[in-house]
Design an enzyme around this catalytic site. Sequence first.
Site, PDB file in Angstrom:
ATOM      1  N   ASP A 125      47.487  43.517  35.871  1.00  0.00           N
ATOM      2  CA  ASP A 125      46.485  43.892  36.863  1.00  0.00           C
ATOM      3  C   ASP A 125      45.216  43.070  36.663  1.00  0.00           C
ATOM      4  OD1 ASP A 125      48.235  45.833  37.710  1.00  0.00           O
ATOM      5  OD2 ASP A 125      47.227  47.481  36.681  1.00  0.00           O
ATOM      6  N   VAL A 126      44.447  42.923  37.738  1.00  0.00           N
ATOM      7  CA  VAL A 126      43.176  42.197  37.663  1.00  0.00           C
ATOM      8  C   VAL A 126      42.279  42.785  36.566  1.00  0.00           C
ATOM      9  CG1 VAL A 126      41.031  41.693  38.909  1.00  0.00           C
ATOM     10  CG2 VAL A 126      43.229  41.452  40.069  1.00  0.00           C
TER      11      VAL A 126
END
Length: 294
Positions: A125-126
Amino acid sequence: MRVDAGLAKLLGLSRTVVAALAESGEVSVDGQPAGKSDRLVAGTWLEVTLPEPDRPVEVEPLAVAGMTILHEDDDIIVVDKPVGVAAHPSPGWTGPTVVGGLAAAGVRVSTSGAAERQGVVHRLDVGTTGVMVVAKSEHAYTVLKRAFKERTVDKGYHALVQGHPDPSSGTIDAPIDRHPKHDYKFAVVASGRPSVTHYQVLEAFRAASLVDIQLETGRTHQIRVHFAALRHPCVGDLTYGADPVLAKHLKVNRQWLHARRLSFDHPADGRRVEFVSEYPDDLRAALETLTAES
């Protein structure tokens, strides 16, 4: 089922997209326009005009501050991904990416896969930091994709979760799918895809616990969803119900979740290799605050 829920499941589109199609008259049942909340009935004739497919997102070479290379050879490159960086370009994302950072550094990766995600065999995930491998050769891409699919890759994470999980070690076996009401997140859903998370508490603090996690499956947001379902969300993960007061106190502006280690058989010769990532400054500082207060 409702039109929006049924078509989303049938076509693999989000309920938001399906609702927009219905509202614009692109969905009909037996020749009559259907609203998003209308019911689908067996035996009726369903017609849907699909939207034009999104144009592929091109990779823009862009240096990524803070992204370091842990290992590189002819077949693979292993990076330590910083926060705020996506694995690859996607519609709507305008920030830095691992793929773009490697391109800017002159690293040539595998051409297998979609143009915008060439070489990417798994994603973080970012807002999740840590170790990530990218395939450089076509052979490595094929071997690593198979290894992730067959679950022979050891994916180890550390998470700081609220409260104290009981028991202190165990397995979370709960299916995951898109949240029934919010397309931007996921949830434990009876009809979801099988998802298994193994965990063990490493250290318990007054308000939170540091947990070592091994993923058996790799669903989107899996760790975040599973621990939120146990009512022990990752500290700072406001999307999944974390306490904003605790997050502010610990100065954590994203989920406290770190891809700590990655182990797999090297695609070139089959030898087992392991790579480890140290905590970034924000996560380490939060632990130091908790330690001082315990």
